[in-house]
Write a protein that holds these residues in place. Sequence first.
Motif, PDB file in Angstrom:
ATOM      1  N   UNK A  97     -13.307   5.386  13.266  1.00  0.00           N
ATOM      2  CA  UNK A  97     -13.176   6.545  12.375  1.00  0.00           C
ATOM      3  C   UNK A  97     -11.824   7.226  12.554  1.00  0.00           C
ATOM      4  N   UNK A  98     -11.367   7.288  13.798  1.00  0.00           N
ATOM      5  CA  UNK A  98     -10.055   7.875  14.106  1.00  0.00           C
ATOM      6  C   UNK A  98      -8.944   7.077  13.420  1.00  0.00           C
ATOM      7  N   UNK A  99      -9.043   5.759  13.487  1.00  0.00           N
ATOM      8  CA  UNK A  99      -8.047   4.884  12.849  1.00  0.00           C
ATOM      9  C   UNK A  99      -8.086   5.042  11.337  1.00  0.00           C
ATOM     10  N   UNK A 100      -9.283   5.185  10.786  1.00  0.00           N
ATOM     11  CA  UNK A 100      -9.435   5.381   9.352  1.00  0.00           C
ATOM     12  C   UNK A 100      -8.762   6.700   8.935  1.00  0.00           C
ATOM     13  N   UNK A 101      -8.946   7.723   9.760  1.00  0.00           N
ATOM     14  CA  UNK A 101      -8.323   9.011   9.484  1.00  0.00           C
ATOM     15  C   UNK A 101      -6.809   8.931   9.526  1.00  0.00           C
ATOM     16  N   UNK A 102      -6.284   8.151  10.482  1.00  0.00           N
ATOM     17  CA  UNK A 102      -4.831   7.954  10.594  1.00  0.00           C
ATOM     18  C   UNK A 102      -4.280   7.358   9.300  1.00  0.00           C
ATOM     19  N   UNK A 103      -4.982   6.350   8.753  1.00  0.00           N
ATOM     20  CA  UNK A 103      -4.519   5.715   7.520  1.00  0.00           C
ATOM     21  C   UNK A 103      -4.505   6.690   6.351  1.00  0.00           C
ATOM     22  N   UNK A 104      -5.495   7.568   6.287  1.00  0.00           N
ATOM     23  CA  UNK A 104      -5.542   8.554   5.208  1.00  0.00           C
ATOM     24  C   UNK A 104      -4.385   9.547   5.312  1.00  0.00           C
ATOM     25  N   UNK A 105      -4.058   9.947   6.548  1.00  0.00           N
ATOM     26  CA  UNK A 105      -2.969  10.916   6.747  1.00  0.00           C
ATOM     27  C   UNK A 105      -1.603  10.266   6.598  1.00  0.00           C
ATOM     28  N   UNK A 106      -1.430   9.071   7.173  1.00  0.00           N
ATOM     29  CA  UNK A 106      -0.128   8.393   7.156  1.00  0.00           C
ATOM     30  C   UNK A 106       0.169   7.744   5.810  1.00  0.00           C
ATOM     31  N   UNK A 107      -0.871   7.279   5.121  1.00  0.00           N
ATOM     32  CA  UNK A 107      -0.668   6.588   3.838  1.00  0.00           C
ATOM     33  C   UNK A 107      -1.632   7.133   2.780  1.00  0.00           C
ATOM     34  N   UNK A 108      -1.509   8.414   2.450  1.00  0.00           N
ATOM     35  CA  UNK A 108      -2.449   9.044   1.517  1.00  0.00           C
ATOM     36  C   UNK A 108      -2.479   8.386   0.144  1.00  0.00           C
ATOM     37  N   UNK A 109      -1.292   8.014  -0.386  1.00  0.00           N
ATOM     38  CA  UNK A 109      -1.237   7.424  -1.719  1.00  0.00           C
ATOM     39  C   UNK A 109      -1.917   6.065  -1.745  1.00  0.00           C
TER      40      UNK A 109
END
Length: 261
Positions: A216-228
């Motif tokens: 879940x933490x990794x998934x959150x990182x992807x949303x923050x780092x690559x929102x588009x």
Amino acid sequence: MGNIDLIIILTTAFLGSVGHCIGMCGGIVVAYSSTKIDQKSTYLQQTASHLAYNFGRVTTYTILGAVFGYVGQVVAFTPTTKGILFIITGILMILAGLSLIGNIKFLNSAEWSVSKYAWYQNSFKQLMSKTSYSSFYLLGLLNGIIPCGLVYAFAIFAASTADPFAGALVMATFGLATIPALFFLGFITKLLQKGSLRGTMMKLASLLVILYGGITLYKGYNFVAHPQMMKERMDKMHEGSIEGTMTGQFNGMKCAPGKCG
């Protein structure tokens, strides 16, 4: 939320129910079994009483899941805020997992016991003195709000779904997966209360909570780092689900509405 999520929830909840729920709720099960259930009643009647109690617990968990899912929905209104929610969820789940193992006291410091309040104690006493199936169900509803480390962990995950229905599904799945251990407690009490078995099950469940927290933490990182990028993926998934609903499928081939037999 995919099938893999439900499998992890089911596995973690079942292992945790043997390692944790037996200790937390086992006393209540033993208490109502000896007080509310007439041992001379038929096996079917006793089974119905146990099921009523357990489905009461599941009802409370499902309502909590919907509430937490709604809270997550209010917070996660953009890919970035959704990512932040995932990150917070991941961190909290890892802390919850470590707390369940016993390495830290994160959950202990977060818990507050409703069982200390007079209204709870009075309700509990009244329900314990009754023998109707509804009293078993209401007792389960009451037990569902008792603070529990596993409930906290899955409620946190329910919030990360950012959807009331998905949150309710998470908690309902969790609740259903905990039924077998508590349901059969009266039949295999000695086996389930062995410290070595409970300890092993609890460690496995805790490790799964930590692992899922990391995912879940990794998934959150992807949303923050690559929102588009994540927004485009979500849009494609949404479009795909709508297209599948509108066109339908027959033997793996798409077909026009009303043309699938």
